[in-house]
Write an enzyme that holds these catalytic residues in place. Sequence first.
Site, short mmCIF file in Angstrom:
data_model
loop_
_atom_site.label_atom_id
_atom_site.label_comp_id
_atom_site.label_asym_id
_atom_site.label_seq_id
_atom_site.Cartn_x
_atom_site.Cartn_y
_atom_site.Cartn_z
N GLN A 133 7.74 4.19 3.97
CA GLN A 133 8.67 4.12 2.84
C GLN A 133 9.87 5.04 3.06
O GLN A 133 9.71 6.23 3.32
CB GLN A 133 7.97 4.51 1.55
CG GLN A 133 6.79 3.62 1.16
CD GLN A 133 5.46 4.15 1.63
OE1 GLN A 133 5.38 4.83 2.66
NE2 GLN A 133 4.41 3.85 0.88
N GLN A 155 11.18 -0.36 5.12
CA GLN A 155 10.28 -0.48 3.97
C GLN A 155 10.89 0.21 2.75
O GLN A 155 11.41 1.32 2.84
CB GLN A 155 8.91 0.14 4.29
CG GLN A 155 7.90 -0.02 3.18
CD GLN A 155 6.50 0.44 3.59
OE1 GLN A 155 6.24 0.69 4.77
NE2 GLN A 155 5.61 0.54 2.63
N ASP A 156 10.85 -0.49 1.60
CA ASP A 156 11.33 0.09 0.33
C ASP A 156 12.81 0.44 0.37
O ASP A 156 13.20 1.55 0.00
CB ASP A 156 10.51 1.32 -0.05
CG ASP A 156 9.06 1.00 -0.39
OD1 ASP A 156 8.68 -0.18 -0.27
OD2 ASP A 156 8.33 1.91 -0.79
N ASP A 179 8.17 -4.90 0.96
CA ASP A 179 8.53 -4.55 -0.43
C ASP A 179 9.93 -3.97 -0.51
O ASP A 179 10.16 -2.98 -1.23
CB ASP A 179 7.53 -3.53 -1.00
CG ASP A 179 6.09 -4.00 -0.92
OD1 ASP A 179 5.86 -5.22 -0.91
OD2 ASP A 179 5.19 -3.14 -0.85
N ARG A 235 5.07 -9.81 -4.15
CA ARG A 235 3.72 -9.48 -4.59
C ARG A 235 3.84 -8.49 -5.76
O ARG A 235 4.84 -7.75 -5.86
CB ARG A 235 2.89 -8.89 -3.45
CG ARG A 235 3.43 -7.59 -2.84
CD ARG A 235 2.48 -7.06 -1.78
NE ARG A 235 2.99 -5.86 -1.14
CZ ARG A 235 2.25 -5.10 -0.31
NH1 ARG A 235 1.00 -5.44 -0.03
NH2 ARG A 235 2.78 -4.03 0.24
#
Length: 316
Positions: A133, A155-156, A179, A235
């Site tokens: 992240q 990520q993120d 994500d 998700r």
Amino acid sequence: MKQALLLFFYCAITAIAQAQKYDFVVAQDGSGQFKTVQEALNAVPDFRKVTTTIFIKNGVYKEKLNLSHSKQFVKLIGEDVARTILTFDDWAQRKNAFGEEKGTSGSSSFYIYGPNFTAENITFQNSAGPVGQAVALFVAGDKAKFTNCRMLGFQDTLYTYGYGSRQYYYKCYIEGTVDFIFGASTAVFDDCEIFCKKAGYITASSSPDTVKYGYVFMNCRIVGDAPENSYFLGRPWRPYAKAVFLNCNLGKMIKAEGWDNWGKESNQQTAYYAEYKSTGPGANPTGRVKWSHQLDEKQVQEYTLAKILNGWNPRE
């Protein structure tokens, strides 16, 4: 001689007119009032009721930035979206001064808490790389608008943090892996390019059960260099996650099933995932998970900016 004087006066008048367009100018070469972006943000009067416009000249500004809640109606304008870059390289497992991990929220390159924030022609980046992240942009303030901006990371990448926060992204480029658009805000992505790297999930909404809308993608293009059949549209980070794709072109990386329940069957009863007239090789309405939705002509009428953003019109 006369032509030289005319040229001099023309340049002087142009420079004055240009300066009057902006309240502050940030330039690393010293040609503005400030050399760093944070200095300019700090100079904005607290709770000013009119817009403070800050022009940022081209450059790579490596700063961990914070726009506090008292700095409202701030507008940042970059000279060139590809060359005006605000960047930092924190990540979740990186240690702070006390030897503690910074965590996802602590990894962001730029924190925006002030309401009525606007950005144009700027790249927001986390340059830590594929290390878990690592947030490029953390947006908590209400009525945040981004036009022709880039959000770069893995990520993120983009954290739409604020519960109740309304956000609008127009003609932006957002890239990442897992994500990479996530959070609790109500956000519209209008005519944006979403770039999928490696494999993962585009969205991880955490919408509360008290709001009707979460993420709405309108006329967007899902592209990237990810392999075929390697990406979910989303998700649920929290049970009442919401994400809807309207008239979007989906690349070959989108899985036929489209959506993932994050390992919890109970999320299938509460999360709301839907599409309307998806096109492209990743569009597969018959292959989607049974608990997702394909909107009809009547249902899609509920997805206007006025309804999604609860009366706020970011196009004004």
